[in-house]
Write a protein that holds these residues in place. Structure first.
Motif, PDB file in Angstrom:
ATOM      1  N   PRO A 107       0.823  -1.211   0.000  1.00  0.00           N
ATOM      2  CA  PRO A 107       0.000   0.000   0.000  1.00  0.00           C
ATOM      3  C   PRO A 107       0.860   1.264   0.000  1.00  0.00           C
ATOM      4  CG  PRO A 107      -0.778  -1.555   1.644  1.00  0.00           C
ATOM      5  CD  PRO A 107       0.518  -2.086   1.131  1.00  0.00           C
ATOM      6  N   ARG A 108       0.338   2.305  -0.645  1.00  0.00           N
ATOM      7  CA  ARG A 108       1.084   3.551  -0.723  1.00  0.00           C
ATOM      8  C   ARG A 108       0.226   4.703  -0.249  1.00  0.00           C
ATOM      9  NH1 ARG A 108       3.670   3.761  -6.685  1.00  0.00           N
ATOM     10  NH2 ARG A 108       4.541   1.653  -6.681  1.00  0.00           N
ATOM     11  N   GLU A 109       0.898   5.709   0.253  1.00  0.00           N
ATOM     12  CA  GLU A 109       0.166   6.879   0.733  1.00  0.00           C
ATOM     13  C   GLU A 109      -0.448   7.673  -0.414  1.00  0.00           C
ATOM     14  OE1 GLU A 109       2.455   9.265   3.397  1.00  0.00           O
ATOM     15  OE2 GLU A 109       2.543   7.705   4.913  1.00  0.00           O
ATOM     16  N   LEU A 121     -15.201   4.331  11.422  1.00  0.00           N
ATOM     17  CA  LEU A 121     -15.066   3.824  12.783  1.00  0.00           C
ATOM     18  C   LEU A 121     -16.232   4.368  13.607  1.00  0.00           C
ATOM     19  CD1 LEU A 121     -11.214   4.260  13.123  1.00  0.00           C
ATOM     20  CD2 LEU A 121     -12.520   2.204  12.565  1.00  0.00           C
ATOM     21  N   PHE A 132      -8.842  10.505   9.793  1.00  0.00           N
ATOM     22  CA  PHE A 132      -8.153   9.281  10.220  1.00  0.00           C
ATOM     23  C   PHE A 132      -6.867   9.012   9.415  1.00  0.00           C
ATOM     24  CE2 PHE A 132      -7.877   4.537  10.251  1.00  0.00           C
ATOM     25  CZ  PHE A 132      -7.555   4.396  11.582  1.00  0.00           C
ATOM     26  N   PRO A 133      -6.915   9.084   8.065  1.00  0.00           N
ATOM     27  CA  PRO A 133      -5.672   8.834   7.312  1.00  0.00           C
ATOM     28  C   PRO A 133      -4.563   9.820   7.676  1.00  0.00           C
ATOM     29  CG  PRO A 133      -7.564   8.815   5.844  1.00  0.00           C
ATOM     30  CD  PRO A 133      -8.056   9.321   7.164  1.00  0.00           C
ATOM     31  N   ARG A 135      -4.059  11.168  10.569  1.00  0.00           N
ATOM     32  CA  ARG A 135      -3.472  10.764  11.845  1.00  0.00           C
ATOM     33  C   ARG A 135      -2.604   9.527  11.664  1.00  0.00           C
ATOM     34  NH1 ARG A 135      -5.443  13.936  15.697  1.00  0.00           N
ATOM     35  NH2 ARG A 135      -7.592  14.663  15.548  1.00  0.00           N
ATOM     36  N   ILE A 136      -3.090   8.583  10.867  1.00  0.00           N
ATOM     37  CA  ILE A 136      -2.303   7.370  10.671  1.00  0.00           C
ATOM     38  C   ILE A 136      -0.978   7.698   9.984  1.00  0.00           C
ATOM     39  CG2 ILE A 136      -2.209   5.190   9.384  1.00  0.00           C
ATOM     40  CD1 ILE A 136      -3.908   4.963  11.852  1.00  0.00           C
ATOM     41  N   MET A 137      -1.019   8.641   9.036  1.00  0.00           N
ATOM     42  CA  MET A 137       0.221   9.011   8.346  1.00  0.00           C
ATOM     43  C   MET A 137       1.048   9.979   9.179  1.00  0.00           C
ATOM     44  SD  MET A 137      -1.228   9.464   4.490  1.00  0.00           S
ATOM     45  CE  MET A 137      -2.209   8.165   3.725  1.00  0.00           C
ATOM     46  N   ARG A 138       0.571  10.278  10.373  1.00  0.00           N
ATOM     47  CA  ARG A 138       1.267  11.144  11.326  1.00  0.00           C
ATOM     48  C   ARG A 138       1.657  12.473  10.705  1.00  0.00           C
ATOM     49  NH1 ARG A 138       5.509   7.591  14.423  1.00  0.00           N
ATOM     50  NH2 ARG A 138       5.589   6.353  12.509  1.00  0.00           N
ATOM     51  N   ARG A 180     -12.847  10.867   3.189  1.00  0.00           N
ATOM     52  CA  ARG A 180     -11.693  10.274   3.852  1.00  0.00           C
ATOM     53  C   ARG A 180     -10.651   9.837   2.832  1.00  0.00           C
ATOM     54  NH1 ARG A 180     -13.082   5.171   7.013  1.00  0.00           N
ATOM     55  NH2 ARG A 180     -13.290   4.458   4.879  1.00  0.00           N
TER      56      ARG A 180
END
Lengths: 298, 270
Positions: A107-109, A121, A132-133, A135-138, A180
């Protein structure tokens, strides 16, 4: 963020129908790279006990940057598997998938994925789900707040950002899922039958919404569907997959210019395309001999 | 509702003369049932002539509880403290073990069957062993209570962590989420309902563990008090101590239920 609304290249119209009513006024940004997504002889074989199932057999096609390509086929033809391979979520048994001339390894950003289920969620608010993405990708959330809010506005979800998913209708949930998928501004959007769980009217609504989003945020997209009309309405090109063999048998260019209005669905041209595709799906490719290895227009 | 509408009987909303509400029923019914049962018990004890040693009436138990109240309270403090402490330790330990097992497939394969097998042992039977190992002090009771209440938390939490929605996990994968990110953002929230049901069982088990420990070796605590009272044929005293245990258990259970409600509100929100 707002790229100019773009129309597909109205020049390449090697389809069984005449060109669209109006020529494209606006050209794409100069020199689009020819193969943004390149799938070469991709195969996927599942081993189930002693049997092996060929879910995708020898599929090749390529997608240029900014193109919206629908993958159309009956259920069980491997189209979702193919998409998940492009997303890096399924391994490739043989063949190659390259995106932006880099082979797919995972998977790629730069790829946003939308699933059949909105997959929000349940404990997070709409806005938090959309972020959410990020946050996940910081990445710093405040940099994306404006974009998230404008996506909400674009999809008609303004005022619902603090609601929980269960307080939304199915269509609204799926629109939140679009937001999202777009929030980190990926180059590519992969959509796996995103509207198939919705009722017919909501689905029409979502198609219209997606067309509107595409006019403002054109992206390279692969859109898996089993609805012929949906494919013709949304896509610049339709790839038709059959069940046996699970491969692409047709690569059809859809000539309607953008911005598109859902009312094109009533035109004779539209329905001719739909009939042509339905014929392919029901009877298989006629006179085409072996399934074309590369995307060839009939 | 419009007044001009054809007066269809179907459209009329059902009305009650008096409204009790959902909560009224939820509380009123079980309390009412208990009161009826106590009244029957009282009547049976009063009318049958069964001696108090065999069947003291509820009022006799209450009277006894009032007489020995300071003593009961003192013993309840020991039992309550030990039970709550062992419940907390067991919860932390259970969650930690479940998290570790959920993180490592190898670990899970190695330990999970053993965990289930251990769960099957009638753990009460092991209580004397703990006294043998750890002596007759608090340590052996605490350890034993932790031991019996740890399993429900661990197994429930593990099931909860595994219950995370497959689509949500796939979404995390598509975002290239790290393992810990997926764990905290998706698995943990999905495990909460399971965790709380595990905690409720553990709360009960912690009291059982402590009281059994006190039966075997103690100079204080409600278990000790029950043994002591039984040696004096003080049946009302035994029942008063059991009532005290019920109150303690209820208090801990109530706290967990409150936590569960808070978690549910966070989940479904308003």
């Amino acid at each position: 963020m707002n790229a100019p609304a773009s129309a597909p290249k109205a020049t390449a119209l090697a389809s069984p129908v005449p060109a669209g009513p109006q020529g494209s006024v606006q050209a794409r940004p100069p020199t689009p790279r020819p193969d943004f997504i390149k799938v070469e002889s991709a195969r996927k074989v599942y081993a189930t006990g002693r049997d092996t199932v060929e879910a995708v057999s020898d599929v090749s096609f390529s997608v240029t940057r900014g193109e919206f390509v629908a993958i159309l086929g009956p259920s069980g033809c491997g189209k979702s598997t193919l998409l998940m391979m492009c997303a890096g979520l399924e391994s490739i048994t043989s063949g190659r998938i390259g995106i932006d001339s880099m082979p797919m390894t995972g998977p790629r950003e730069s790829i946003g994925v939308m699933f059949q289920d909105s997959t929000l969620l349940p404990w997070k608010s709409v806005l938090e789900n959309i972020l959410f993405p990020v946050r996940i990708m910081r990445r710093p959330v405040r940099d994306y707040m404006d974009r998230a809010r404008s996506l909400l506005a674009m999809t008609g979800l303004t005022g619902f950002e603090h609601k929980k998913p269960h307080q939304l209708s199915g269509g609204m949930r799926q629109r939140a899922a679009i937001c999202r998928a777009l929030v980190t501004d990926p180059d590519i959007l992969l959509m796996d039958e995103p509207f198939s769980a919705l009722d017919a009217m909501t689905r029409d609504e979502m198609n219209e919404a997606l067309l509107g989003i595409w006019d403002r945020q054109p992206k390279t997209a692969l859109f898996v569907t089993h609805s012929i009309r949906e494919a013709v309405l949304l896509a610049d090109r339709v790839l038709v997959m059959t069940r046996r063999p699970a491969t692409v048998v047709e690569d059809l260019r859809i000539p309607f210019p953008r911005p598109r209005d859902p009312s094109i669905g009533e035109s004779e041209e539209f329905n001719r395309l739909v009939r042509h595709l339905r014929g392919l799906i029901e009877r298989g490719p006629r006179g085409a001999g072996a399934p074309p290895a590369m995307a060839a227009t009939p | 509702m419009s007044e001009t509408a054809l007066a269809l009987p179907v459209a009329a909303p059902a009305r009650r003369g008096w409204r009790v509400g959902e909560w009224g029923w939820a509380i009123g019914l079980p309390v009412g049932f208990t009161l009826v049962l106590l009244a029957l018990w009282q009547a049976a004890a009063d009318l049958s002539g069964i001696p108090t040693v065999l069947l003291p009436s509820p009022l006799a138990v209450l009277r006894r509880a009032a007489e020995v109240w300071p003593e009961l309270l003192d013993n309840a403090r020991y039992t309550g403290l030990e039970a709550v402490l062992s419940f907390l330790i067991a919860s932390l330990l259970g969650v930690a073990v479940a998290a570790a097992l959920s993180a490592s497939e190898r670990l899970r394969e190695a330990l999970y069957p053993n965990l289930v097998l251990f769960q099957l042992i009638p753990k009460i039977a092991l209580a004397p062993l703990f006294v043998l190992w750890l002596g007759i002090g608090s340590a052996s009771r605490l350890t034993f209570a932790v031991f019996v209440s740890f399993f429900p938390v661990a197994i429930a939490t593990l099931a909860g962590l595994a219950s995370a929605d497959g689509n949500a996990l796939r979404l995390c994968r598509s975002l290239n989420a790290r393992g810990w990110q997926t764990f905290l953002a998706v698995r943990v929230p999905y495990s909460l309902p399971f965790l709380f049901s595990g905690l409720k069982v553990a709360a009960t088990m912690a009291f059982i563990g402590v009281v059994v420990g006190e039966f075997i070796s103690a100079r204080a605590g409600l278990g000790y008090y029950i043994l002591f009272a039984s040696s004096r044929a003080d049946t009302p005293g035994i029942l008063a101590a059991i009532g005290m245990l019920c109150l303690l258990g209820l208090a801990l259970y109530g706290l967990i239920a409150l936590g569960e409600q808070a978690a549910r509100r966070w989940w479904r929100g308003g």
